[in-house]
Design a protein around this motif. Structure first.
Motif, PDB file in Angstrom:
ATOM      1  N   HIS A  33       0.834  -1.196   0.000  1.00 55.13           N
ATOM      2  CA  HIS A  33       0.000   0.000   0.000  1.00 55.13           C
ATOM      3  C   HIS A  33       0.870   1.248   0.000  1.00 55.13           C
ATOM      4  N   GLU A  34       0.415   2.274  -0.699  1.00 52.32           N
ATOM      5  CA  GLU A  34       1.201   3.502  -0.825  1.00 52.32           C
ATOM      6  C   GLU A  34       1.595   4.084   0.528  1.00 52.32           C
ATOM      7  N   VAL A  35       0.768   3.898   1.541  1.00 49.70           N
ATOM      8  CA  VAL A  35       1.064   4.483   2.846  1.00 49.70           C
ATOM      9  C   VAL A  35       2.344   3.902   3.450  1.00 49.70           C
ATOM     10  N   ASP A  36       2.713   2.690   3.050  1.00 47.00           N
ATOM     11  CA  ASP A  36       3.909   2.033   3.599  1.00 47.00           C
ATOM     12  C   ASP A  36       4.980   1.743   2.555  1.00 47.00           C
ATOM     13  N   ARG A  37       4.771   2.219   1.352  1.00 45.97           N
ATOM     14  CA  ARG A  37       5.719   1.892   0.278  1.00 45.97           C
ATOM     15  C   ARG A  37       7.097   2.491   0.552  1.00 45.97           C
ATOM     16  N   ASN A  38       7.126   3.768   0.872  1.00 48.13           N
ATOM     17  CA  ASN A  38       8.409   4.401   1.207  1.00 48.13           C
ATOM     18  C   ASN A  38       8.918   3.928   2.556  1.00 48.13           C
ATOM     19  N   ALA A  39       8.003   3.823   3.520  1.00 43.39           N
ATOM     20  CA  ALA A  39       8.400   3.475   4.892  1.00 43.39           C
ATOM     21  C   ALA A  39       9.094   2.116   4.948  1.00 43.39           C
ATOM     22  N   THR A  40       8.606   1.153   4.180  1.00 45.33           N
ATOM     23  CA  THR A  40       9.216  -0.173   4.190  1.00 45.33           C
ATOM     24  C   THR A  40      10.638  -0.119   3.655  1.00 45.33           C
ATOM     25  N   GLN A  41      10.843   0.618   2.560  1.00 46.46           N
ATOM     26  CA  GLN A  41      12.189   0.750   2.006  1.00 46.46           C
ATOM     27  C   GLN A  41      13.120   1.464   2.980  1.00 46.46           C
ATOM     28  N   VAL A  42      12.589   2.479   3.652  1.00 45.90           N
ATOM     29  CA  VAL A  42      13.393   3.220   4.629  1.00 45.90           C
ATOM     30  C   VAL A  42      13.803   2.304   5.781  1.00 45.90           C
ATOM     31  N   TRP A  43      12.864   1.504   6.288  1.00 40.52           N
ATOM     32  CA  TRP A  43      13.182   0.622   7.415  1.00 40.52           C
ATOM     33  C   TRP A  43      14.336  -0.315   7.071  1.00 40.52           C
ATOM     34  N   PHE A  44      14.324  -0.877   5.880  1.00 44.82           N
ATOM     35  CA  PHE A  44      15.391  -1.798   5.494  1.00 44.82           C
ATOM     36  C   PHE A  44      16.736  -1.083   5.347  1.00 44.82           C
ATOM     37  N   ARG A  45      16.722   0.212   5.048  1.00 45.78           N
ATOM     38  CA  ARG A  45      17.970   0.986   5.025  1.00 45.78           C
ATOM     39  C   ARG A  45      18.439   1.296   6.439  1.00 45.78           C
ATOM     40  N   PHE A  46      17.492   1.438   7.358  1.00 45.68           N
ATOM     41  CA  PHE A  46      17.854   1.719   8.743  1.00 45.68           C
ATOM     42  C   PHE A  46      18.507   0.519   9.426  1.00 45.68           C
ATOM     43  N   PHE A  47      18.174  -0.701   8.988  1.00 45.27           N
ATOM     44  CA  PHE A  47      18.662  -1.901   9.673  1.00 45.27           C
ATOM     45  C   PHE A  47      19.284  -2.890   8.690  1.00 45.27           C
ATOM     46  N   PRO A  48      20.437  -2.513   8.114  1.00 49.39           N
ATOM     47  CA  PRO A  48      21.087  -3.392   7.131  1.00 49.39           C
ATOM     48  C   PRO A  48      21.652  -4.649   7.789  1.00 49.39           C
ATOM     49  N   LEU A  49      21.405  -5.762   7.168  1.00 47.98           N
ATOM     50  CA  LEU A  49      21.868  -7.047   7.683  1.00 47.98           C
ATOM     51  C   LEU A  49      23.396  -7.127   7.692  1.00 47.98           C
ATOM     52  N   ALA A  50      24.032  -6.551   6.679  1.00 50.84           N
ATOM     53  CA  ALA A  50      25.496  -6.634   6.581  1.00 50.84           C
ATOM     54  C   ALA A  50      26.177  -5.975   7.768  1.00 50.84           C
ATOM     55  N   LEU A  51      25.593  -4.913   8.291  1.00 54.75           N
ATOM     56  CA  LEU A  51      26.194  -4.244   9.441  1.00 54.75           C
ATOM     57  C   LEU A  51      26.126  -5.143  10.673  1.00 54.75           C
ATOM     58  N   LEU A  52      24.987  -5.784  10.881  1.00 54.69           N
ATOM     59  CA  LEU A  52      24.868  -6.709  12.007  1.00 54.69           C
ATOM     60  C   LEU A  52      25.882  -7.840  11.888  1.00 54.69           C
ATOM     61  N   ARG A  53      25.996  -8.427  10.706  1.00 50.13           N
ATOM     62  CA  ARG A  53      26.917  -9.543  10.525  1.00 50.13           C
ATOM     63  C   ARG A  53      28.368  -9.108  10.776  1.00 50.13           C
ATOM     64  N   ALA A  54      28.698  -7.882  10.433  1.00 53.42           N
ATOM     65  CA  ALA A  54      30.047  -7.389  10.697  1.00 53.42           C
ATOM     66  C   ALA A  54      30.322  -7.336  12.198  1.00 53.42           C
ATOM     67  N   PHE A  55      29.341  -6.907  12.956  1.00 59.09           N
ATOM     68  CA  PHE A  55      29.520  -6.856  14.407  1.00 59.09           C
ATOM     69  C   PHE A  55      29.550  -8.255  15.008  1.00 59.09           C
ATOM     70  N   GLU A  56      28.765  -9.173  14.470  1.00 56.73           N
ATOM     71  CA  GLU A  56      28.784 -10.548  14.970  1.00 56.73           C
ATOM     72  C   GLU A  56      30.131 -11.215  14.713  1.00 56.73           C
ATOM     73  N   ALA A  57      30.770 -10.842  13.604  1.00 57.14           N
ATOM     74  CA  ALA A  57      32.048 -11.455  13.243  1.00 57.14           C
ATOM     75  C   ALA A  57      33.241 -10.772  13.905  1.00 57.14           C
ATOM     76  N   ALA A  58      33.011  -9.604  14.486  1.00 58.45           N
ATOM     77  CA  ALA A  58      34.120  -8.843  15.056  1.00 58.45           C
ATOM     78  C   ALA A  58      34.614  -9.470  16.360  1.00 58.45           C
ATOM     79  N   PRO A  59      35.933  -9.638  16.530  1.00 59.17           N
ATOM     80  CA  PRO A  59      36.466 -10.144  17.803  1.00 59.17           C
ATOM     81  C   PRO A  59      36.138  -9.217  18.969  1.00 59.17           C
ATOM     82  N   ASP A  60      36.081  -7.925  18.691  1.00 57.01           N
ATOM     83  CA  ASP A  60      35.812  -6.935  19.725  1.00 57.01           C
ATOM     84  C   ASP A  60      34.779  -5.941  19.187  1.00 57.01           C
ATOM     85  N   PRO A  61      33.467  -6.239  19.348  1.00 57.79           N
ATOM     86  CA  PRO A  61      32.426  -5.358  18.810  1.00 57.79           C
ATOM     87  C   PRO A  61      32.511  -3.926  19.319  1.00 57.79           C
ATOM     88  N   ALA A  62      32.896  -3.742  20.591  1.00 55.61           N
ATOM     89  CA  ALA A  62      32.983  -2.390  21.137  1.00 55.61           C
ATOM     90  C   ALA A  62      34.062  -1.580  20.418  1.00 55.61           C
TER      91      ALA A  62
END
Length: 339
Positions: A33-62
């Motif tokens: 639906h148009e009401v969520d068309r942009n919002a859905t794309q924005v949400w996926f940009r806000f929470f990229p999977l690759a960034l999470l995986r980089a932190f999971e693979a990091a020896p020292d996330p901090a």
């Protein structure tokens, strides 16, 4: 770290990276639906999977967080129920959460089905329970499945599954929201004669009536935000005192703290200039040739009409790091990866 992925659905989801998800969203986009068309794309940009995986693979996330200049809350596991309040489909989150968890607990892999088909299955289940069109539940269904992929079933089921919108705003219809996004501010009886002193409303949270400010015509959105002198730094430590609700540190496209997602009015913002086009991929937020994308640096985007945006809960400088990691380049100890 996210929970160990053991269910067939989680194994299936794990075969899909950010690129596969973007292709899936492209397939689904016209059905959302148009009401969520942009919002859905924005949400996926806000929470990229690759960034999470980089932190999971990091020896020292901090240490990695320091290198990438990360600020705010970037782990989805810490905001399972709240990350998507800017979607209309957030209203259906309890049903979406149950549908995703039930599909995961079923013990059967989505054999022979595409990711888009699995998203549609969840959306149909939610839509049938809430008696709404599938188009209204499609975006939140995709969000629910990506959330499961990032946090694991144990954490996914542990969250309360709450709807975090007050009763007044829950009653708003999709047409009412779209109408509000499309409406420009009146400029008075002789507004057609006004030029430099025209002002436009920028909404940064559609679920609260006081989450808006005024920007002068062709003023950068971040500069307009600075007119709101309320103590937003008490709500978000990334904000600067007397600089408004949008975190900002430089106003020259160098820091990346002021990025926003555009829910409505993208066409009423200036086109990206060379600074924004150059820096966005380095930050990792988006890489696109679109002149007016849905992810913007608010210190560069100038308003010439009313706009609805959403402020992400974090910022960082990770594009170069993820690109290098994807190419298999080794990380040198102590090497700065931002800047």
């Amino acid at each position: 770290m996210s929970s160990k992925r053991e269910t067939p659905l989680e194994v299936f989801l794990e075969t899909h990276d950010d690129s596969a998800w973007r292709e899936t969203l492209a397939t689904l986009l016209s059905s959302i639906h148009e009401v969520d068309r942009n919002a859905t794309q924005v949400w996926f940009r806000f929470f990229p999977l690759a960034l999470l995986r980089a932190f999971e693979a990091a020896p020292d996330p901090a240490r990695l967080a320091q290198q990438l200049l990360m600020q705010g809350k970037w782990y989805l596991r810490d905001q399972i129920d709240s990350s998507h309040t800017f979607l209309y489909g957030h209203r259906f989150w309890p049903e979406t959460k149950r549908a995703v968890a039930s599909l995961a607990a079923g013990g059967e892999a989505p054999a022979g089905r595409t990711l888009a088909e699995v998203v549609r299955e969840v959306a149909r289940t939610v839509a049938a329970e809430r008696k709404v069109e599938d188009s209204l539940s499609l975006g939140i269904a995709a969000v629910g499945l990506m959330t499961l992929q990032q946090v694991g079933l144990t954490e996914f089921k542990r969250s309360p599954g709450e709807v975090l919108i007050d009763r007044k705003h829950l009653k708003r219809t999709p047409d009412e929201i779209l109408s509000e996004r499309a409406k420009d501010d009146g400029q008075g009886l002789f507004g057609f004669l006004r030029t430099a002193d025209r002002q436009w409303t920028v909404v940064w949270d559609e679920n609260a009536d006081d989450r808006r400010f005024r920007a002068l015509d062709k003023q950068e959105v971040a500069s307009g935000a600075a007119s709101d002198k309320r103590p937003w730094h008490e709500r978000d430590p990334r904000c600067t005192v007397d600089e408004g609700p949008i975190p900002v540190q430089c106003r020259s496209a160098s820091c990346g703290t002021c990025w926003v997602g555009v829910l409505g009015g993208a066409e009423k913002l200036s086109e990206t200039d060379w600074r924004e086009r150059k820096m966005m991929p380095l930050f990792g937020y988006i890489e696109t040739d679109e002149p007016r994308p849905l992810i913007r640096l608010s210190c560069q985007a100038r308003a010439h009409g009313a706009v609805s945006v959403v402020i992400p809960p974090w910022n960082g400088y990770f594009g170069k790091y993820l690109k290098r990691r994807g190419e298999g380049a080794p990380e040198e100890a102590g090497e700065p990866v931002a800047g």
